[in-house]
Write a protein that holds these residues in place. Sequence first.
Motif, short mmCIF file in Angstrom:
data_model
loop_
_atom_site.label_atom_id
_atom_site.label_comp_id
_atom_site.label_asym_id
_atom_site.label_seq_id
_atom_site.Cartn_x
_atom_site.Cartn_y
_atom_site.Cartn_z
N GLU A 176 0.82 -1.22 0.00
CA GLU A 176 0.00 0.00 0.00
C GLU A 176 0.85 1.26 0.00
OE1 GLU A 176 -3.35 -0.05 -0.13
OE2 GLU A 176 -3.38 -2.24 -0.15
N LEU A 177 2.13 1.14 0.35
CA LEU A 177 3.01 2.29 0.49
C LEU A 177 3.92 2.50 -0.72
CD1 LEU A 177 4.12 1.75 4.22
CD2 LEU A 177 2.11 2.95 3.36
N LEU A 178 3.62 1.85 -1.83
CA LEU A 178 4.48 1.91 -3.01
C LEU A 178 4.14 3.01 -4.01
CD1 LEU A 178 4.94 -1.90 -3.77
CD2 LEU A 178 6.51 -0.36 -2.56
N PRO A 179 2.86 3.37 -4.22
CA PRO A 179 2.55 4.36 -5.28
C PRO A 179 3.25 5.69 -5.07
CG PRO A 179 0.55 3.25 -4.55
CD PRO A 179 1.64 2.85 -3.59
N ILE A 180 3.64 6.30 -6.17
CA ILE A 180 4.33 7.59 -6.13
C ILE A 180 3.53 8.66 -6.86
CG2 ILE A 180 6.42 8.83 -6.85
CD1 ILE A 180 7.91 6.12 -6.65
N LYS A 181 3.00 8.32 -8.02
CA LYS A 181 2.33 9.31 -8.85
C LYS A 181 1.29 8.63 -9.72
CE LYS A 181 3.57 12.80 -12.36
NZ LYS A 181 4.69 13.40 -13.11
N ASP A 182 0.16 9.30 -9.91
CA ASP A 182 -0.89 8.82 -10.80
C ASP A 182 -0.51 9.19 -12.23
OD1 ASP A 182 -3.15 8.16 -12.19
OD2 ASP A 182 -4.53 9.40 -11.02
N GLU A 183 0.03 8.20 -12.96
CA GLU A 183 0.52 8.47 -14.31
C GLU A 183 -0.62 8.70 -15.30
OE1 GLU A 183 3.51 9.07 -14.91
OE2 GLU A 183 4.58 8.21 -13.19
N SER A 184 -1.83 8.32 -14.95
CA SER A 184 -2.96 8.48 -15.86
C SER A 184 -3.61 9.85 -15.77
CB SER A 184 -4.02 7.41 -15.58
OG SER A 184 -4.62 7.62 -14.29
N TYR A 185 -3.21 10.63 -14.76
CA TYR A 185 -3.88 11.92 -14.56
C TYR A 185 -3.49 12.93 -15.63
CZ TYR A 185 -4.87 16.54 -12.66
OH TYR A 185 -5.30 17.84 -12.51
N GLN A 186 -4.48 13.51 -16.25
CA GLN A 186 -4.25 14.58 -17.22
C GLN A 186 -5.54 15.39 -17.32
OE1 GLN A 186 -1.43 15.55 -19.05
NE2 GLN A 186 -2.75 17.30 -19.43
N PRO A 187 -5.55 16.63 -16.81
CA PRO A 187 -6.77 17.44 -16.91
C PRO A 187 -7.12 17.74 -18.35
CG PRO A 187 -4.91 18.78 -16.16
CD PRO A 187 -4.45 17.36 -16.17
N SER A 188 -8.38 17.65 -18.68
CA SER A 188 -8.81 17.87 -20.06
C SER A 188 -8.68 19.34 -20.44
CB SER A 188 -10.26 17.41 -20.24
OG SER A 188 -11.14 18.28 -19.54
N SER B 63 -5.17 36.46 -6.32
CA SER B 63 -4.90 35.05 -6.16
C SER B 63 -4.53 34.45 -7.52
CB SER B 63 -6.12 34.32 -5.59
OG SER B 63 -6.42 34.79 -4.31
N LEU B 64 -3.73 33.40 -7.48
CA LEU B 64 -3.46 32.65 -8.68
C LEU B 64 -4.59 31.65 -8.91
CD1 LEU B 64 0.32 31.80 -8.17
CD2 LEU B 64 -0.67 33.67 -9.48
N ILE B 65 -5.01 31.50 -10.17
CA ILE B 65 -5.99 30.47 -10.53
C ILE B 65 -5.20 29.29 -11.07
CG2 ILE B 65 -7.99 29.91 -11.92
CD1 ILE B 65 -8.60 32.88 -12.11
N ARG B 66 -5.32 28.14 -10.44
CA ARG B 66 -4.47 27.03 -10.83
C ARG B 66 -5.27 25.73 -10.89
NH1 ARG B 66 1.20 27.03 -7.79
NH2 ARG B 66 1.65 25.80 -9.63
N VAL B 67 -4.82 24.83 -11.74
CA VAL B 67 -5.31 23.46 -11.83
C VAL B 67 -4.10 22.55 -11.62
CG1 VAL B 67 -6.31 21.70 -13.33
CG2 VAL B 67 -7.21 24.03 -13.36
N PRO B 68 -4.21 21.52 -10.79
CA PRO B 68 -3.04 20.64 -10.56
C PRO B 68 -2.54 20.03 -11.86
CG PRO B 68 -4.79 20.17 -8.98
CD PRO B 68 -5.37 21.10 -9.99
N LYS B 69 -1.21 20.11 -12.05
CA LYS B 69 -0.60 19.55 -13.26
C LYS B 69 -0.25 18.07 -13.09
CE LYS B 69 -0.58 23.26 -15.83
NZ LYS B 69 -1.28 24.20 -14.94
N GLU B 70 -0.19 17.62 -11.83
CA GLU B 70 0.09 16.21 -11.57
C GLU B 70 -0.65 15.79 -10.31
OE1 GLU B 70 4.28 15.76 -11.13
OE2 GLU B 70 4.44 17.24 -9.54
N ARG B 71 -0.71 14.50 -10.10
CA ARG B 71 -1.45 13.95 -8.96
C ARG B 71 -0.54 12.96 -8.24
NH1 ARG B 71 -5.49 9.78 -8.08
NH2 ARG B 71 -7.13 10.52 -6.65
N LYS B 72 0.12 13.42 -7.19
CA LYS B 72 1.06 12.60 -6.45
C LYS B 72 0.35 11.89 -5.29
CE LYS B 72 5.14 15.52 -7.25
NZ LYS B 72 6.18 16.33 -6.57
N TYR B 73 0.94 10.76 -4.91
CA TYR B 73 0.51 10.05 -3.71
C TYR B 73 1.51 10.32 -2.59
CZ TYR B 73 -2.34 7.44 -7.06
OH TYR B 73 -3.23 7.10 -8.05
N GLY B 74 1.09 10.12 -1.36
CA GLY B 74 1.99 10.30 -0.23
C GLY B 74 1.48 9.51 0.97
#
Length: 518
Positions: free
Chosen positions: A224-236, A254-265
């Motif tokens: 359960e502690l192995l994932p690093i990053k969701d490689e499938s994530y890509q905002p449309s 304020s900055l308007i932002r959308v996450p560019k990647e989806r990391k696990y921790g």
Amino acid sequence: MKEKYNIINLKSSWYNSLFFNRAWLFVLIVCTVIFSACDSDDVGDNYYTFTGETMGQYIEARPELYSEFSQMLDTTGVKSLLNAYGKYTCFLPTNNAVNSYYEQAGIVGMHEMSMDSIKKIVFNHIIKDFVLDTEYFVDGFLSNLTMSGRYLRISFDMSGSKMAYRVNNSSLISEANQMVHNGVLHEIDNVLSPTENTLIEAIAENKKFSLFHRALIVTGLDKELLPIKDESYQPSDLFLEIAGDGRQQTSIESLIRVPKERKYGFTAFMESNETFQMHGITSIETMADYAKSVYDVIYPEDAGIDDYTNRKNSLNRFIAYHLVNKKMPVYYIIEAFDNTGQDYDTKGETHSVKTVDMFEYIEPMCPNTLIEVRTLRSTNEYNVFNMISETGEAIRLTNDYDNDALNGVYHEIDGILAYTYKVERELSSKRLRMDAASFFPELTNNNIRVGSASKDYPSERWSFPPGFLERVDASETSVFSYFNADDRFLDYQGDEIFVPRSLYEFTLTTPPIPAGTY
């Protein structure tokens, strides 16, 4: 059990607060009074030198000290960044430090390294958008990530009458607070090389936790502690267009932002072999016996499950209760930080009530359980876990905390952490107020809850594509959004969740609510 709430067409302001009342449980999503605050470019009073040079010029003008790192900056193109407008903090290795790194790596010089390896070294030493002199240092991880997305750990030593600072335990700051036109440099005597181990690999290397590590393996929770990053994530592209993604200014700067990647921790709170031994736990078998004495009482219907890998097995529950799917350095466990890395509680801001104990509720990997963490104003303590009000017994961190890994962090605790009958009774017999941002591991794991806004833009407004937040199921017309900590918001911890549209529908799943009749 977990609760789902379906929110449909709530027509009010952007800053709607969600109030879920279940007799004793109130979930408060931050309220919405916004105050304007003055902004400035002041970075503090610790100006030891100010050369008038940019950071890149400062490094290039001193080849006798920094030519090796300067060459890395040129090769990667980062020096042009450090010569431009902006704000930077650089932990600057000397030539001796870089040459020592080459020797340890068994190479002659930079020409034997790949471009990716050179970039990683450069990015490990630079924090972008922040000017952090030693006034902002804390004993533990800095809240601002390096350009490589890693935390730096600061520790303090007294050298005679002078304070000495170490970075990642290995690098001594030999010259601190060298102020330049676009930031600050701290000269260090060793190259910073954060571990590339995953959390489970980092735990395996520390023999004081060998029994806990063995339990992770036999329960299968190590996987359960192995994932690093969701490689499938890509905002449309459509969502980016709707959300208005980009470093652009809103009406409240304020900055308007959308996450560019989806990391696990992940975070592990662990007992050492010595602590286990003090409680009569010396093997997997004795640990399993202890786990049965706790969890067979709470879950008698599962008492006959002997397979350690079954998530309803008592040993599996015991170990899973120590694990959290968020990367939480010690300063993130309960206290909130503003965008300079300073916690509200010590700065005198309005987001912490300093005469009242504060609480946060952490959802571990053990199903349908919670860990309570609190402050104790009477003793000025932070990060007190599962305190039993009748007896005062609680679990606390030892001095061995903030042990870094590529996808997590681990902390040593001073007692046996378990979801006992006493803990369950404590949680089910009082009102729990939960900060809504704590619902979403993704905010912590992707540096969104604290954020990386600059002094030019004191806040960030994040918009999340469908599926980014596991606990939110939103319609296509809904843009689920979050403001991270900003001193201009009179909100608990300075942040807020909102949906900036007049028509929307979304379903939000809360953390587990202790079983009972309400």
